[in-house]
Design a protein around this motif. Structure first.
Motif, PDB file in Angstrom:
ATOM      1  N   VAL A 187       0.848  -1.192   0.000  1.00 10.77           N
ATOM      2  CA  VAL A 187       0.000   0.000   0.000  1.00 10.77           C
ATOM      3  C   VAL A 187       0.885   1.244   0.000  1.00 10.77           C
ATOM      4  N   TRP A 188       0.760   2.023  -1.035  1.00 15.01           N
ATOM      5  CA  TRP A 188       1.551   3.254  -1.226  1.00 15.01           C
ATOM      6  C   TRP A 188       0.671   4.453  -0.876  1.00 15.01           C
ATOM      7  N   HIS A 189       1.251   5.431  -0.203  1.00 16.32           N
ATOM      8  CA  HIS A 189       0.463   6.575   0.301  1.00 16.32           C
ATOM      9  C   HIS A 189       1.266   7.862   0.104  1.00 16.32           C
ATOM     10  N   LEU A 190       0.663   8.806  -0.608  1.00 17.14           N
ATOM     11  CA  LEU A 190       1.281  10.116  -0.834  1.00 17.14           C
ATOM     12  C   LEU A 190       0.277  11.198  -0.446  1.00 17.14           C
ATOM     13  N   SER A 191       0.708  12.151   0.373  1.00  7.95           N
ATOM     14  CA  SER A 191      -0.116  13.329   0.656  1.00  7.95           C
ATOM     15  C   SER A 191       0.514  14.526  -0.049  1.00  7.95           C
ATOM     16  N   VAL A 192      -0.329  15.415  -0.547  1.00 10.00           N
ATOM     17  CA  VAL A 192       0.130  16.611  -1.254  1.00 10.00           C
ATOM     18  C   VAL A 192      -0.583  17.799  -0.650  1.00 10.00           C
TER      19      VAL A 192
ATOM     20  N   HIS B 123      -4.905  13.157  -0.372  1.00  8.27           N
ATOM     21  CA  HIS B 123      -4.149  11.936  -0.111  1.00  8.27           C
ATOM     22  C   HIS B 123      -4.332  11.007  -1.303  1.00  8.27           C
ATOM     23  N   ILE B 124      -3.264  10.403  -1.743  1.00 13.24           N
ATOM     24  CA  ILE B 124      -3.327   9.425  -2.828  1.00 13.24           C
ATOM     25  C   ILE B 124      -2.945   8.068  -2.262  1.00 13.24           C
ATOM     26  N   VAL B 125      -3.843   7.099  -2.401  1.00 14.91           N
ATOM     27  CA  VAL B 125      -3.574   5.733  -1.958  1.00 14.91           C
ATOM     28  C   VAL B 125      -3.495   4.850  -3.198  1.00 14.91           C
ATOM     29  N   ALA B 126      -2.522   3.950  -3.236  1.00 15.48           N
ATOM     30  CA  ALA B 126      -2.342   3.068  -4.394  1.00 15.48           C
ATOM     31  C   ALA B 126      -1.817   1.726  -3.915  1.00 15.48           C
TER      32      ALA B 126
END
Length: 582
Positions: free
Chosen positions: A76-81, A130-133
């Motif tokens: 699970v990859w998680h990026l906040s911008v 938030h981007i979850v992938a």
């Protein structure tokens, strides 16, 4: 715009539940999907756990399609911008575009790749998404996301330009780790200005300022009220340490510890040990800096005078030294600012603390520091700590103003050097530190300059004209500007003191002016007052001084007195170090 790649995980449902839930402090407002790998991806109902599974199962589908033995442990990859506070509020469509650009840049979903990873971008606040992938692609291969943090930063700089947002400085990976969102929310709930991570970083930096041994370092940490855990090898050798604030605890009421390297790269035990190890094998051996680790008690004013001399000499290194020497001096300059903030009087404490906090970022870069050359600055930091708190009045108050004045020049020179090296974050941090030092100086100096101003106004008219003539003779190109400044009378009083001390005022004034150009100084007369008092070894506090034009056997045309200076420090000031613009 600030993108942040979070740690990899294995619980897609848990992350979706957090993003669509109320948040730890009820801070999530109207959570909703703004973009996804599929325009038909389900948008869960906020705060409805029954709907989270639909999005989670679709995101996890490529992972679950693999044999269990082939599935990655963490997928699970998680990026906040996050946008800057001063940026305009972006629309959902704008955030959707930013999300697509981020997953393309980081390798999650390259543009035109039909077999890319599945992802979803959720917005639950005005200023961030938030981007979850999941990192298993539709074709079963794992995504290539190496250097995803650096790639997201590069794309963020492009987004800032395209959307007219605040343009942040490019980092180089040497900054201390920022507090997490959870840490910030916790600090906000508790009404604290800084997170425990930030508070500990500042406290440990102050404890390490000028420290000369491992035992002394841990004694300082304990004296600061921190909880300490030491990590030892089976042999008994100390390998590392962790610290915690007594009131920062987890749900089980246990202290939350941070290792030194977690607080900042240069606060690990090996890096701190290197400071005093280099002192023992350093290149300098002059009496002013070669002291034993016991550091005899020194008065606050004497410590500040000696620190001013060390800072003055460091400016010359920033002008003429090689990069490795400069990097070492910048790191040691940070110790001086930490020590000065720790021992400052109440009316300057906040600005000096903020200056030290800001300059911390300017002390690190990828340029390897050549330790040993910075011993004078490190000893200055040590003397400041052992000299104890200054009262902010009398001689220690005046020497504080003198030291802040010189520290401003050093920090400004650091900003110039970092800018030349294209260290954008470090240059910006040094400029920010200079702003705080300017504010601290304005709080520290008026009382003492005011005394000199009144003494200058009481000088006889013939003596005032005489000092004006000295000024015109020494610096003809600046004389009229200085004479028109409010600080001229304080400079006139100082010139009278210089004459009474046995120096030729015009000669010493010319020498002080040659140290570095003064065209950008806010008040040339203020700068010249402190330079002259330092060069002539005069007390920084001029509460008492000459009330008339009498001199002690010194004629008008006498050259600068060639006498043995009263201290090693006084002679050290006559090194010819030039100062940066103010």
């Amino acid at each position: 715009m600030i993108p942040r790649v979070h740690d990899m995980g294995h619980d897609t449902r848990g992350l979706v539940a957090y993003l669509y839930g109320p948040g730890k402090a009820e801070e999530h407002i109207n959570p909703h999907l703004v973009a996804a790998w599929d325009s038909q991806a389900p948008d869960p109902v906020p705060n409805s756990k029954a709907t989270y599974g639909d999005l989670q199962r679709l995101l996890d589908q490529p992972v679950m399609a693999l044999p269990e033995s082939a599935r990655p442990d963490e997928y699970v990859w998680h990026l906040s911008v996050r946008a800057a506070p001063e940026d305009p509020i972006l629309t959902d469509e704008q955030w959707a575009d930013i999300a697509r650009r981020m997953v393309a840049a980081t390798g999650i979903a390259p543009e035109g790749d039909d077999a890319a990873c599945r992802w979803a971008a959720v917005r639950h606040a005005d200023d961030h998404i938030h981007i979850v992938a999941t990192v298993v692609r539709e074709d079963g291969r794992q995504a290539r996301i190496r250097q995803d943090g650096a790639r997201s930063q590069t794309e963020a700089r492009k987004v800032e330009i395209d959307y007219g947002l605040r343009r942040l400085n490019v980092g180089d990976g040497t900054a201390a780790k920022h507090p997490t969102s959870a840490e910030r929310h916790k600090a906000d709930r508790q009404g604290k200005e800084r997170t425990p991570r930030e508070e500990l970083r500042e406290t440990v930096r102050r404890a390490a300022a000028g420290v000369a041994s491992e035992e002394e370092f841990f004694d300082r940490l304990a004296a600061a009220g921190l909880l300490i855990r030491q990590r030892t090898a089976p042999s008994g050798d100390l390998l590392g340490y962790k610290v915690a604030l007594p009131d920062d605890r987890n749900e089980d009421q246990e202290p939350i510890y941070y290792s030194g390297s977690t607080l900042a790269p240069d606060l690990s035990l090996p890096r701190i040990r290197k400071r005093w190890a280099d002192d023992l094998t350093g290149h300098h051996s002059d009496a002013a800096t070669d002291r034993s680790s016991s550091s005899p008690r020194i008065s606050p004013s004497a410590a500040r005078r000696q620190a001013t001399t060390a800072v003055w000499q460091a400016v010359l290194i920033l002008d003429q030294g090689d990069d490795a020497q400069i990097a070492a001096h910048l790191a040691a300059a940070g110790e001086v600012l930490d020590a000065l903030a720790k021992t400052s009087a109440a009316h300057t404490r906040r600005e000096l603390r903020d200056a030290a906090w800001a300059f911390e970022r300017a002390t690190r870069s990828h340029i390897q520091a050549e330790r040993g050359h910075d011993r004078a600055l490190r000893q200055a930091a040590r003397d400041l700590v052992y000299g104890g708190p200054a009262l902010g009045r009398g001689e220690d108050g005046a020497t504080t103003a003198m030291l802040i004045d010189m520290a401003f020049f050093l920090v400004s020179a650091a900003a110039h050097w970092h800018a030349k090296k294209e260290h954008a974050q470090q240059a910006a941090a040094a400029r920010q530190a200079a702003d705080h030092l300017r504010a601290a100086y304005q709080a520290a100096a008026p009382l003492h300059l005011g005394v000199m101003h009144q003494r200058g106004r009481r000088l006889s008219h013939p003596l005032q004209r005489k000092q004006a003539a000295n000024l015109r003779r020494a610096v003809p190109e600046l004389a009229e500007q200085i004479l028109a400044e409010p600080g001229w009378h304080a400079l006139a009083a100082t010139l009278a003191d210089v004459a009474n001390a046995g120096h030729d005022p015009a000669a010493l004034l010319a020498e002080a002016a040659e140290r570095r150009e003064l065209e950008t100084a806010e008040s040339i007369s203020d700068v010249m007052v402190w330079r002259l008092r330092r060069l002539a070894d005069l007390p920084a506090d001029a509460s008492t001084g000459p009330e008339s034009g009498t001199t002690k056997g010194v004629s008008t045309g006498q050259t600068r007195k060639k006498a043995t200076p009263p201290s090693q420090n006084a002679s050290a000031t006559r090194t010819g170090a030039r100062e940066p613009r103010r």
